[in-house]
Design a protein around this motif. Sequence first.
Motif, mmCIF file in Angstrom:
data_model
loop_
_atom_site.group_PDB
_atom_site.id
_atom_site.type_symbol
_atom_site.label_atom_id
_atom_site.label_comp_id
_atom_site.label_asym_id
_atom_site.label_seq_id
_atom_site.Cartn_x
_atom_site.Cartn_y
_atom_site.Cartn_z
ATOM 1 N N PHE A 111 0.960 -1.093 0.061
ATOM 2 C CA PHE A 111 -0.015 0.000 -0.039
ATOM 3 C C PHE A 111 0.856 1.303 0.021
ATOM 4 C CE2 PHE A 111 -4.503 -1.365 1.465
ATOM 5 C CZ PHE A 111 -4.344 -2.558 0.942
ATOM 6 N N THR A 112 1.726 1.276 0.904
ATOM 7 C CA THR A 112 2.969 2.450 0.799
ATOM 8 C C THR A 112 3.579 2.515 -0.427
ATOM 9 O OG1 THR A 112 3.118 2.118 3.346
ATOM 10 C CG2 THR A 112 4.982 3.602 2.066
ATOM 11 N N VAL A 113 4.064 1.508 -0.894
ATOM 12 C CA VAL A 113 4.544 1.777 -2.342
ATOM 13 C C VAL A 113 3.678 2.171 -3.353
ATOM 14 C CG1 VAL A 113 5.949 0.412 -4.151
ATOM 15 C CG2 VAL A 113 6.628 0.400 -1.671
ATOM 16 N N VAL A 158 21.812 0.386 -1.602
ATOM 17 C CA VAL A 158 21.694 -0.620 -0.541
ATOM 18 C C VAL A 158 22.833 -0.598 0.478
ATOM 19 C CG1 VAL A 158 20.288 -2.194 -1.723
ATOM 20 C CG2 VAL A 158 22.547 -2.316 -1.908
ATOM 21 N N GLY A 159 23.194 -1.230 1.473
ATOM 22 C CA GLY A 159 24.201 -0.967 2.298
ATOM 23 C C GLY A 159 25.262 -1.960 2.323
ATOM 24 N N SER A 160 25.090 -2.920 1.232
ATOM 25 C CA SER A 160 26.027 -4.318 1.127
ATOM 26 C C SER A 160 25.984 -5.000 -0.008
ATOM 27 C CB SER A 160 25.588 -5.305 2.327
ATOM 28 O OG SER A 160 24.422 -6.234 1.737
ATOM 29 N N GLN A 165 9.094 11.419 -0.432
ATOM 30 C CA GLN A 165 9.865 11.171 0.857
ATOM 31 C C GLN A 165 8.820 10.398 2.023
ATOM 32 O OE1 GLN A 165 12.619 13.192 0.834
ATOM 33 N NE2 GLN A 165 13.360 11.458 2.330
ATOM 34 N N ILE A 166 9.490 9.336 2.487
ATOM 35 C CA ILE A 166 8.340 8.393 3.129
ATOM 36 C C ILE A 166 9.049 8.167 4.645
ATOM 37 C CG2 ILE A 166 7.251 7.284 1.512
ATOM 38 C CD1 ILE A 166 9.153 4.657 2.159
ATOM 39 N N SER A 167 9.901 8.734 4.876
ATOM 40 C CA SER A 167 10.631 8.720 6.189
ATOM 41 C C SER A 167 11.734 9.651 6.113
ATOM 42 C CB SER A 167 11.083 7.200 6.592
ATOM 43 O OG SER A 167 11.285 7.146 7.791
HETATM 44 N N1 NAP Z 1 5.420 7.254 4.857
HETATM 45 C C1 NAP Z 1 4.768 5.727 5.293
HETATM 46 O O1 NAP Z 1 3.955 5.678 5.020
HETATM 47 C C2 NAP Z 1 5.988 4.541 5.499
HETATM 48 C C3 NAP Z 1 5.143 3.328 5.813
HETATM 49 C C4 NAP Z 1 5.992 2.365 6.122
HETATM 50 C C5 NAP Z 1 7.443 2.532 6.171
HETATM 51 N N2 NAP Z 1 7.828 3.770 6.275
HETATM 52 C C6 NAP Z 1 9.194 4.004 6.127
HETATM 53 O O2 NAP Z 1 9.785 3.145 5.251
HETATM 54 C C7 NAP Z 1 11.154 2.883 5.702
HETATM 55 C C8 NAP Z 1 11.494 1.290 5.364
HETATM 56 O O3 NAP Z 1 10.588 0.556 5.836
HETATM 57 P P1 NAP Z 1 10.847 -0.805 6.318
HETATM 58 O O4 NAP Z 1 9.841 -1.199 7.233
HETATM 59 O O5 NAP Z 1 10.809 -1.609 5.060
HETATM 60 O O6 NAP Z 1 12.321 -0.879 6.959
HETATM 61 P P2 NAP Z 1 13.385 -1.866 7.010
HETATM 62 O O7 NAP Z 1 13.020 -3.100 6.237
HETATM 63 O O8 NAP Z 1 13.696 -1.834 8.496
HETATM 64 O O9 NAP Z 1 14.670 -1.132 6.158
HETATM 65 C C9 NAP Z 1 15.078 -0.095 6.581
HETATM 66 C C10 NAP Z 1 16.458 -0.123 5.806
HETATM 67 O O10 NAP Z 1 17.053 1.189 5.667
HETATM 68 C C11 NAP Z 1 18.508 1.107 6.146
HETATM 69 N N3 NAP Z 1 18.595 2.210 7.157
HETATM 70 C C12 NAP Z 1 18.560 1.886 8.451
HETATM 71 N N4 NAP Z 1 18.778 2.893 9.040
HETATM 72 C C13 NAP Z 1 19.339 3.675 8.156
HETATM 73 C C14 NAP Z 1 19.892 5.150 8.394
HETATM 74 N N5 NAP Z 1 19.931 5.569 9.470
HETATM 75 N N6 NAP Z 1 20.202 5.789 7.146
HETATM 76 C C15 NAP Z 1 20.092 5.141 6.162
HETATM 77 N N7 NAP Z 1 19.567 3.825 5.924
HETATM 78 C C16 NAP Z 1 19.252 3.202 6.907
HETATM 79 C C17 NAP Z 1 18.809 -0.304 6.211
HETATM 80 O O11 NAP Z 1 19.309 -0.833 4.975
HETATM 81 P P3 NAP Z 1 20.896 -0.677 4.293
HETATM 82 O O12 NAP Z 1 21.629 -1.808 5.395
HETATM 83 O O13 NAP Z 1 20.966 -1.104 3.022
HETATM 84 O O14 NAP Z 1 21.440 0.755 4.754
HETATM 85 C C18 NAP Z 1 17.256 -0.889 6.530
HETATM 86 O O15 NAP Z 1 17.524 -2.090 5.924
HETATM 87 C C19 NAP Z 1 11.259 3.109 6.917
HETATM 88 O O16 NAP Z 1 11.950 4.487 7.291
HETATM 89 C C20 NAP Z 1 9.787 3.279 7.513
HETATM 90 O O17 NAP Z 1 9.826 4.230 8.730
HETATM 91 C C21 NAP Z 1 7.068 4.748 5.631
#
Ligand code: NAP
Length: 329
Positions: free
Chosen positions: A127-129, A173-175, A238-240
Amino acid sequence: MQMHYVAVPEPGPPDVMELAVGPIPVVGDADVLIEVAAAGVNRPDVFQRLGKYPPPPGASPILGLEVAGRVAEVGRDVAQWNVGDAVCALVAGGGYAEYCAAPAVQCLPLPEGVSVVQAAAIPETFFTVWTNVFQRGRLALGETCLIHGGGSGIGTTAIQLAAATGARVFATVGSAEKCSVAVSLGAEDAFNYHTTDFVEAVRDRTKGRGVDVILDMVGGPYVARNIQALAIDGRLVQISFLQGSRMELDLHPIMTKRLTLTGSTLRPRSVAEKGALARDVHEHVWPLLESRRVRPVIDQTFPLANVVAAHRRIESSEHIGKIVLTVGR
Ligand SMILES: NC(=O)c1ccc[n+]([C@@H]2O[C@H](COP(=O)([O-])OP(=O)(O)OC[C@H]3O[C@@H](n4cnc5c(N)ncnc54)[C@H](OP(=O)(O)O)[C@@H]3O)[C@@H](O)[C@H]2O)c1
């Protein structure tokens, strides 16, 4: 009637969470009660556990934004679901539990050929994407996009949906392992941000043009660099803001490159908005899931009782794709 659920008695590290016993949620007239078989773990759950992302008014205070399972009870006004139906649902809270109430319009049938664990990993990320990359970002066939956090639950979903739309996809990505996964999911190339400057890389791959859409959750120093990496008429979604939302920024390129800077959050939207989004996702994304052109990437599953380990794993950022809690009685 009582159920087990994950309690967060006080904000803090993963081990503040504990299994507790409490009442089964009351089902509103327009809701269904789901007997949860699996619940997705998302980064926003970590922020809520830390006390930094409180549930919106009226939402369950229990962690968990998505579930899959069977309908156990239907509200008086619900016509589209019956007891026993297999569903997945987007919820504003309450997923880390044996039972979860969900607005009927936010439930969708399990896509054919998709397991209940995979289904629990779909609603929050898909849904978010959908709403950010396609509705706000307007990514279209033949365009080019850059997905930051390409190994995340959101990133692995965005890469696949963008590629399925016929866009050229790049990811950061980070790796090295996450680079390989991003490419296997449909990215033309993935850049390890520890070793590669994504602005240079994107310019190089697009012959200096830049990308049409960027999906970003990093913020901070990425914002100015995203603006540099965008093409004329580009859209930054921007989502975060994992690295901060305050910065000094030269906005002049918005004018000269005719850019759109936008973003959104899903959780506080109304049930009617989420219902409309569910219908769109059902129409456009379910066929892609059922034909196996896209699939939720599952990193690992943990029993609900092992939720502390699940949160340690997501906080490690070593995971690729989604972490799912399984709920057995
Ligand atoms: N706006 C919305 O409606 C919405 C909805 C859902 C999620 N989100 C946001 O979308 C993001 C992804 O969510 P997710 O559940 O898919 O998260 P996730 O699987 O935990 O992935 C986040 C990834 O971001 C990277 N990361 C973590 N901390 C970081 C930092 N300080 N700086 C840069 N990269 C960092 C890491 O990847 P690497 O190892 O590759 O760095 C991590 O695997 C989150 O920030 C979440 O809050 C937003």
